[in-house]
Each structure stands twice: as C-alpha cells, then as structure tokens.
Motif scaffolding. Sequence first.
Motif, mmCIF file in Angstrom:
data_model
loop_
_atom_site.group_PDB
_atom_site.id
_atom_site.type_symbol
_atom_site.label_atom_id
_atom_site.label_comp_id
_atom_site.label_asym_id
_atom_site.label_seq_id
_atom_site.Cartn_x
_atom_site.Cartn_y
_atom_site.Cartn_z
ATOM 1 N N ASN A 97 0.846 -1.207 0.000
ATOM 2 C CA ASN A 97 0.000 0.000 0.000
ATOM 3 C C ASN A 97 0.875 1.249 0.000
ATOM 4 O OD1 ASN A 97 0.982 -0.368 2.557
ATOM 5 N ND2 ASN A 97 -0.898 0.225 3.621
ATOM 6 N N PHE A 98 1.976 1.196 -0.766
ATOM 7 C CA PHE A 98 2.876 2.343 -0.833
ATOM 8 C C PHE A 98 2.194 3.523 -1.528
ATOM 9 C CE2 PHE A 98 6.441 -0.963 -1.103
ATOM 10 C CZ PHE A 98 6.662 -0.911 0.265
ATOM 11 N N THR A 99 2.462 4.696 -1.021
ATOM 12 C CA THR A 99 2.076 5.923 -1.715
ATOM 13 C C THR A 99 3.349 6.649 -2.124
ATOM 14 O OG1 THR A 99 1.953 7.134 0.395
ATOM 15 C CG2 THR A 99 -0.093 6.167 -0.449
ATOM 16 N N ILE A 100 3.264 7.411 -3.212
ATOM 17 C CA ILE A 100 4.445 8.086 -3.747
ATOM 18 C C ILE A 100 4.113 9.532 -4.075
ATOM 19 C CG2 ILE A 100 6.215 8.054 -5.544
ATOM 20 C CD1 ILE A 100 5.574 5.105 -5.996
ATOM 21 N N ASN A 101 4.916 10.435 -3.549
ATOM 22 C CA ASN A 101 4.796 11.843 -3.897
ATOM 23 C C ASN A 101 5.700 12.122 -5.097
ATOM 24 O OD1 ASN A 101 4.169 14.593 -3.694
ATOM 25 N ND2 ASN A 101 5.958 14.992 -2.440
ATOM 26 N N HIS A 102 5.121 12.569 -6.215
ATOM 27 C CA HIS A 102 5.881 12.783 -7.444
ATOM 28 C C HIS A 102 6.374 14.230 -7.486
ATOM 29 C CE1 HIS A 102 3.481 9.377 -9.609
ATOM 30 N NE2 HIS A 102 3.648 9.145 -8.329
ATOM 31 N N ASP A 103 7.663 14.388 -7.601
ATOM 32 C CA ASP A 103 8.258 15.725 -7.654
ATOM 33 C C ASP A 103 9.053 15.847 -8.951
ATOM 34 O OD1 ASP A 103 9.601 18.102 -7.234
ATOM 35 O OD2 ASP A 103 10.103 17.686 -5.157
ATOM 36 N N GLY A 104 8.465 16.472 -9.956
ATOM 37 C CA GLY A 104 9.149 16.677 -11.226
ATOM 38 C C GLY A 104 8.912 15.595 -12.261
ATOM 39 N N HIS A 105 8.043 14.619 -11.953
ATOM 40 C CA HIS A 105 7.823 13.520 -12.901
ATOM 41 C C HIS A 105 7.223 14.026 -14.210
ATOM 42 C CE1 HIS A 105 5.412 10.270 -14.742
ATOM 43 N NE2 HIS A 105 6.431 9.504 -14.415
ATOM 44 N N LYS A 244 6.912 4.513 6.654
ATOM 45 C CA LYS A 244 6.870 3.082 6.370
ATOM 46 C C LYS A 244 6.214 2.785 5.028
ATOM 47 C CE LYS A 244 4.234 0.508 8.994
ATOM 48 N NZ LYS A 244 3.757 -0.237 10.185
ATOM 49 N N ASN A 245 5.195 3.567 4.672
ATOM 50 C CA ASN A 245 4.428 3.280 3.455
ATOM 51 C C ASN A 245 4.536 4.369 2.385
ATOM 52 O OD1 ASN A 245 3.330 0.880 4.579
ATOM 53 N ND2 ASN A 245 1.825 2.103 5.698
ATOM 54 N N HIS A 246 5.376 5.370 2.632
ATOM 55 C CA HIS A 246 5.383 6.513 1.710
ATOM 56 C C HIS A 246 6.782 6.821 1.185
ATOM 57 C CE1 HIS A 246 3.982 10.215 -0.136
ATOM 58 N NE2 HIS A 246 5.002 10.842 0.404
ATOM 59 N N TYR A 247 6.860 7.028 -0.136
ATOM 60 C CA TYR A 247 8.096 7.411 -0.800
ATOM 61 C C TYR A 247 7.953 8.797 -1.433
ATOM 62 C CZ TYR A 247 10.515 2.906 -0.471
ATOM 63 O OH TYR A 247 11.174 1.796 -0.009
ATOM 64 N N HIS A 248 9.094 9.432 -1.637
ATOM 65 C CA HIS A 248 9.136 10.723 -2.329
ATOM 66 C C HIS A 248 10.064 10.554 -3.531
ATOM 67 C CE1 HIS A 248 9.100 15.380 -1.809
ATOM 68 N NE2 HIS A 248 9.206 15.044 -3.083
ATOM 69 N N PHE A 249 9.511 10.760 -4.710
ATOM 70 C CA PHE A 249 10.254 10.606 -5.956
ATOM 71 C C PHE A 249 10.650 11.975 -6.491
ATOM 72 C CE2 PHE A 249 10.119 10.573 -10.640
ATOM 73 C CZ PHE A 249 11.167 9.702 -10.893
#
Length: 300
Positions: A97-105, A244-249
């Motif tokens: 259930n990962f969420t990802i914040n997209h920065d510049g995608h 734990k479940n969140h990434y920043h790209f």
Amino acid sequence: MSNKSKWEGKTRGGLSGHKIFVFILNTFGLHIAYFFLRFVAFYFFLFSKSTKTSLNYFRKIHGYKGLKAYGATYQNYFLFGQILLDKVALLSGVKTNFTINHDGHNENLANLKSSGKGSILLSAHIGNWEIAGQMLDSLNTKFNVLMYDNEVEKMKEYMSRVMGKKSFNVIAIRDGDMGHLVELHKAFANNELVVMHGDRYLPGTATIEKNFMGKLAKFPAGPFVMAAKFGVPITLVFAVKETKNHYHFFARKPIEVKRARTKEDTDLVVKNSSDQYVRELEFMLKKYPTQWFNFYDFWK
C-alpha cells in the motif's frame, strides 16, 4: 576511517540475500518481515565490519555526537533492510500500500521521450531506485540499467523470474570489455533511457575529484563522459523512503548536453554536469542522511 576503503564491484547481500527476502515476504508478508528485520539490523549493527565506517560517516560528515551517531547507524541498517524488502515486494508483485509523492515527474520526465535521442537517468545509492523504475513504466519506453556487478548474469536470471513480465535490460560493465558501449549506442539510438548510479567506481576506472559534504571525494567520470560522447541529457532521479508506506520521488530538470567533438568540450561537459550532480547529491544527503547506502569509506 575504516579498512574497508573502497567499493569492490559487488552488490551488498548478493543473490542469496535476495532469495532470503523473497522467502520472508512470501511466508510472512511485508510488515511481519519488517518486525523480524529489527533483529537482523541489530545483528549487523553489532557485528558488521562496516559499522565503524557508518559511525564515522555520521560523526565526521554530519557532525553527530554520542548516542545520536549510534542511533543513526542502526537506523541506516534498518532502512537499508526495509528498502530491500520493499524492492523485492515491488518487483515480485507482492501486494503493498505504498504511496508516492511525485516531484518533477510530469514536467521533467514526460518530455524526455519527445527528445528523440534517449537520456541518462543518473541516481545514487540513496533510497530506493526501484521506486523510480516504477515511475518509468508510465513513460511507455524501454529502459536499461547500467551496473557494475560480479553476479550480474545470475541476478538478471533470478530477478527476471521474480519480476515476471516487468522486464528491463541490464547492461553490464566488465573488466577489459567495451561491449557495454555498443549496447549504450543502440539504446540511445532507439530513444531509450539508461539508468545508472554516479557514486561508485571500480579501481582503475576514470574518476573526478569533488568537494562533497565539505571533504574531497572521488566520483566516476563515466556517466558524464558518456553524456558528452553520445550528446544525451542527464536527468537526476532519486526516490527516498519518508515513512513506512510513503516514498518521495524526485526527477530534476534535465541537464542538456551537446555532443562533444573535442577533449576540451568533453572536459567542460564533465565538469559542469558533475558539479550539478554533486550539488544535488549533497542536498539529498543532508535531507535524508540515514538513506546513504555506501557501506565503505567514501571519502578516503
């Protein structure tokens, strides 16, 4: 700072480590695996030869004192294990259930395909680049991973089975073999992306020295020379774990590169593009100090 003063061209953990992680995930699931990981990380904290190097990294590079340096070193191991588990979960299709914040995608990656000449996506051993790979799926273009790895053939075969249909091409750099240059030429000619890291090199390969985090350190010249020789842009990409479940790209604005015709042109491209890379790497390291996964004396 430590007797382990250089990278030896081999991914930490190796093939057997990945098999163990797949077994844990399939048997217990991701979050139960995190629980067991706490004990594994503590074991490495107590007995790994790289603990001294990690402690010195936090003390001398980030200025941590006392218990803070010990806590950061343990967290470094724990996060490294989490990211390995996350990586295998993503590649093998385990439900997450990962969420990802997209920065510049959208603004920086989406335009690469229209350039018609491919691109180098340059990252580092910070965070989890496989998350970045998930972002590349939306571009609907083939991407290649350039890597130094003594076990690359075994790893390719094993990870292809684990990944199923999610395939990518691994271009291996081997001692005395220039075959990777031919593969790179084909990839760029087909408007494909080439993913590589810019923070490790093998002894004997060309390097450039930079002031990095207040101390001199060597970086591989290869990615920047390739950009100059092939005339392709460099896009800096990172994906870090924030909870734990969140990434920043992060995908930075591409560094435009004109094809170098002379040695002077090449040297200028290498200097300017590597300066930007090191500045961005410093930003990431200061913001996410415990997600630096080079377990050797980088500054020696």
